[in-house]
Design a protein around this motif. Structure first.
Motif, short mmCIF file in Angstrom:
data_model
loop_
_atom_site.label_atom_id
_atom_site.label_comp_id
_atom_site.label_asym_id
_atom_site.label_seq_id
_atom_site.Cartn_x
_atom_site.Cartn_y
_atom_site.Cartn_z
N UNK A 111 0.84 -1.21 0.00
CA UNK A 111 0.00 0.00 0.00
C UNK A 111 0.87 1.25 0.00
N UNK A 112 0.26 2.38 -0.29
CA UNK A 112 1.00 3.64 -0.42
C UNK A 112 1.73 4.02 0.85
N UNK A 113 1.18 3.66 2.01
CA UNK A 113 1.80 4.03 3.27
C UNK A 113 3.18 3.39 3.42
N UNK A 114 3.40 2.27 2.74
CA UNK A 114 4.70 1.59 2.82
C UNK A 114 5.74 2.26 1.93
N UNK A 115 5.30 3.12 1.03
CA UNK A 115 6.22 3.76 0.10
C UNK A 115 6.45 5.22 0.45
N UNK A 116 6.03 5.63 1.64
CA UNK A 116 6.25 7.00 2.08
C UNK A 116 7.71 7.22 2.43
N UNK A 117 8.13 8.47 2.45
CA UNK A 117 9.54 8.80 2.63
C UNK A 117 10.10 8.35 3.97
N UNK A 118 9.26 8.34 5.00
CA UNK A 118 9.78 7.97 6.32
C UNK A 118 9.88 6.46 6.50
N UNK A 119 9.44 5.69 5.50
CA UNK A 119 9.51 4.23 5.58
C UNK A 119 10.58 3.69 4.65
N UNK A 120 10.64 4.18 3.42
CA UNK A 120 11.62 3.67 2.46
C UNK A 120 12.05 4.77 1.50
N UNK A 121 13.13 4.51 0.76
CA UNK A 121 13.66 5.46 -0.21
C UNK A 121 13.19 5.08 -1.61
N UNK A 122 12.65 6.05 -2.33
CA UNK A 122 12.17 5.80 -3.69
C UNK A 122 13.36 5.80 -4.65
N UNK A 123 13.79 4.63 -5.05
CA UNK A 123 14.97 4.51 -5.91
C UNK A 123 14.69 4.95 -7.34
N UNK A 124 13.41 5.10 -7.71
CA UNK A 124 13.07 5.52 -9.07
C UNK A 124 13.31 7.01 -9.28
N UNK A 125 13.51 7.75 -8.20
CA UNK A 125 13.71 9.19 -8.33
C UNK A 125 15.11 9.53 -8.83
N UNK A 126 16.05 8.64 -8.68
CA UNK A 126 17.42 8.89 -9.11
C UNK A 126 17.74 8.07 -10.36
N UNK A 127 17.95 8.79 -11.47
CA UNK A 127 18.31 8.15 -12.75
C UNK A 127 17.27 7.12 -13.16
N UNK A 128 16.03 7.35 -12.74
CA UNK A 128 14.92 6.45 -13.08
C UNK A 128 15.19 5.01 -12.67
N UNK A 129 16.04 4.83 -11.68
CA UNK A 129 16.34 3.48 -11.17
C UNK A 129 17.07 2.61 -12.18
N UNK A 130 17.60 3.22 -13.25
CA UNK A 130 18.30 2.42 -14.27
C UNK A 130 17.35 1.66 -15.17
N UNK A 131 16.07 2.01 -15.18
CA UNK A 131 15.06 1.30 -15.98
C UNK A 131 14.74 2.08 -17.26
N UNK A 132 14.01 1.43 -18.16
CA UNK A 132 13.56 2.07 -19.40
C UNK A 132 12.65 3.25 -19.08
#
Length: 621
Positions: free
Chosen positions: A404-425
């Motif tokens: 759920x969205x609450x698990x992806x909040x900043x105080x719980x985990x780091x969004x790796x997609x924000x930096x260089x799109x996580x190396x994905x397409x």
């Protein structure tokens, strides 16, 4: 003598579960990446304090201090610091077991700047769980402030690390909690073993504080169907030889079947253990009734309000106060009282009997013997009872990409997609990415956008496929508008790839160039034809007022066309008339033949006809 006897009864109730129980040590993975001599994967036991990084990993380098190797004293006294320098790996402090509490070692390591603490066992034995001390004075409050993860390692691994460090080798390590909790599907099931006693010191205080702080997150997860929560309560039985004693009667209900220790450990004052058992039963029954009405999350409201409005210190730990809280929440009080039943009767209480049965561990889960205990996806949680730490552990129990969205909040985990799109397409023009942030880290997975599925490896390539794929960034194909006309190389069907439309040539992705049909003599090539190229097509006209027939690539005159057309019409009319006359004549001929044959057949019955034979033989008379 009476006090000593009561103390023995209390000790029996406290230790009964530990004596007969089966305690399971929860473990995580420890991977030594260097040096080669000790490289490998090892098991370590998660400490029941601090904050284990459930669902994550932590990489660092191991240090064994030259002084204060047991970490029982403050490292500042030895002018030692383990704070990482900028750009350096975090420090994992290895210390020896013994001489002080595990929690004191972790606290001193944390204050010195260590990112994690590893306690090396001092004898060869199966790993155990490092637990918090049973202290009731204020000095135990430091336990609540421990935030670094801790683990107990075997004596052999500890000796191997010490030897490698003594030889000047760097020991790098990866602490891995990604598989410490099962994560089979999109729903997490968790249990909280607790009690209503609020006079048991720092542990009770931290337990009540956790319920208050975690209530909001717990209710959101429950109301939206992400979790299934169940509260539980530990009780013990009174030894049969002491059932009729004053001490057992003060600590137990239902004739010694369900007991709890005296809150103040003093039988002469305050509330008794049986008061705690009754309030525990009331909380369990409230959850049962609320759950049956489809609102199990009301348990969090009740427990929080009861702790605030009905504390033992104010002498409000009573049924009357509890009933007021229940009424304010709109829960059926009659059903709760019926669930509680007669606590003085010599019979089993179904709710508490089920609670005692549930205390016994099954499969990989051990018996519940420690209060409080959190069980997530049938695995006992180890670590600090803190909102962020527990929420992180629950989030680790979801299958990847279902959090759920609450698990992806900043105080719980780091969004790796924000930096260089996580190396994905990533399609920057359409702002579509294959990077999906999950609690355990990013995954590169071709997305589904507005019902259109993209296919590919997710890292370097994703391509829209299937019907309607042209709606998403034109399917990644070429498209251009000019002179009021729009042409596209995307075909909106189940085909893949891009193809330049008729009148163009190119790869269909980056470019499609206009084909000059006139210059390349692809159309409008008759003698009277005049060709003019246009973008994406051509125009063909005829000299002398003739008409151009595109299908046959030829010119015809308007008069000839008219004559030819009327000739065709008259030919068709004459043909139809002739066919009708022939059909009518044939019809008349067939009718006449039929009538002649019928008449001849009738006359043959009465007179001989010309075509019948004359030599007819008559019988003799």
């Amino acid at each position: 003598m009476r006090e000593n006897f009561g103390f023995l009864i209390c000790v029996w109730i406290l230790l009964w579960g530990n004596c007969l129980g089966r305690f399971v040590v929860e473990k995580n993975s420890l991977k030594v990446t260097s040096p080669e001599s000790i490289k490998g994967v090892y098991e370590c036991a998660i400490g029941n304090f601090g904050v284990p990084q459930y669902g994550g990993t932590l990489v660092g380098t191991v240090v064994y201090p030259k002084a204060n190797q047991g970490a029982c004293k403050i490292f500042d006294d030895f002018d030692i610091s383990f704070k990482s320098k900028p750009g350096g790996l975090p420090t994992f402090l290895l210390v020896d077991r013994g001489d002080c509490f595990f929690t004191m070692k972790a606290w001193n390591a944390q204050k010195a700047g260590a990112a994690a603490i590893l306690v090396a066992d001092n004898k060869d034995e199966p790993l155990i769980t490092m637990d918090t001390p049973e202290e009731e004075d204020a000095s135990a409050e430091y336990v609540l402030n421990i935030t670094i993860p801790s683990a107990l390692v075997s004596k052999s691994l500890g000796d191997s690390i010490k030897k490698a460090l003594s030889l000047g080798e760097m020991v790098n390590m990866n602490l891995d909690w990604t598989e410490s909790l099962p994560h089979p599907d999109e729903r997490v099931e968790y249990e909280f073993w607790t009690n209503s006693n609020d006079e048991c010191g720092p542990k009770c205080d931290s337990q009540i504080e956790f319920v208050k702080n975690f209530k909001g997150a717990a209710q959101i997860l429950e109301q939206k169907g992400y979790t299934q929560f169940t509260p539980h309560y530990i009780t013990w039985y009174c030894p049969e030889a002491f059932i009729l004693s004053k001490q057992c009667k003060s600590q137990c209900i239902n004739h010694g079947r369900y007991c709890a220790p005296d809150p103040e450990q003093d039988f002469s004052k305050g509330y008794d253990g049986k008061d705690v058992v009754v309030q525990n039963l009331r909380q369990a029954c409230l959850f049962k009734v609320a759950n049956e009405s489809g609102k199990p999350w009301l348990w969090w409201d009740y427990v929080t309000d009861f702790a605030i409005r009905c504390p033992m210190k104010d002498e409000k730990y009573t049924k009357e106060c509890a009933d007021q809280v229940i009424r304010s929440l709109g829960v059926d009080l009659t059903k709760i009282d019926k669930c509680i039943g007669d606590t003085e009767a010599d019979v089993d209480n179904p709710v508490l009997k089920a609670e005692q049965d549930t205390q016994i561990g099954k499969g990989s889960r051990g018996d519940v013997t420690i209060l409080p205990t959190l069980v997530i996806n049938n695995r006992q949680y180890r670590g600090k009872l803190d909102r962020a730490a527990v929420l992180k552990a629950i989030c680790a129990g979801f299958q990847e990409t279902t959090e759920p969205a609450i698990c992806l909040s900043e105080d719980i985990e780091t969004n790796e997609c924000l930096e260089n799109n996580g190396g994905c397409w990533w399609d920057k023009n359409a702002n579509i990415t294959a990077c999906r942030d999950t609690f355990r880290g990013r995954v590169c997975e071709c997305p589904i956008v507005n019902g259109v599925k993209f296919s590919g490896d997710g890292y370097t390539h994703c391509e829209a496929s299937g019907a309607l794929h042209c709606e998403i960034n034109n399917g990644g194909c070429w498209r251009k508008t000019q002179d009021g006309r729009t042409y596209s190389a995307c075909v909106d069907d189940h085909s893949h790839g891009c193809k330049c439309p008729p009148g163009f040539k190119g790869d269909g992705v980056n470019s499609c160039e206009d084909v000059d049909e006139c210059k390349e003599k692809l159309a409008c090539q008759c003698r009277e034809c005049k060709c003019k190229n246009t973008w994406g097509s051509y125009e063909c006209s005829c000299s002398g007022g003739s008409l151009y027939m595109r299908e046959h690539d030829t010119c015809i005159g308007k008069e000839a066309s008219t004559k030819v057309s009327w000739g065709y019409v008259w030919a068709i009319i004459f043909g139809l008339v002739a066919a009708g006359a022939a059909g009518y004549a044939f019809y008349k001929y067939r009718i006449r033949r039929y009538m002649d044959s019928e008449i001849r057949a009738i006359m043959a019955q009465y007179m001989p006809l010309d075509n019948q034979p004359n030599n007819v033989h008559h019988p003799d008379i």
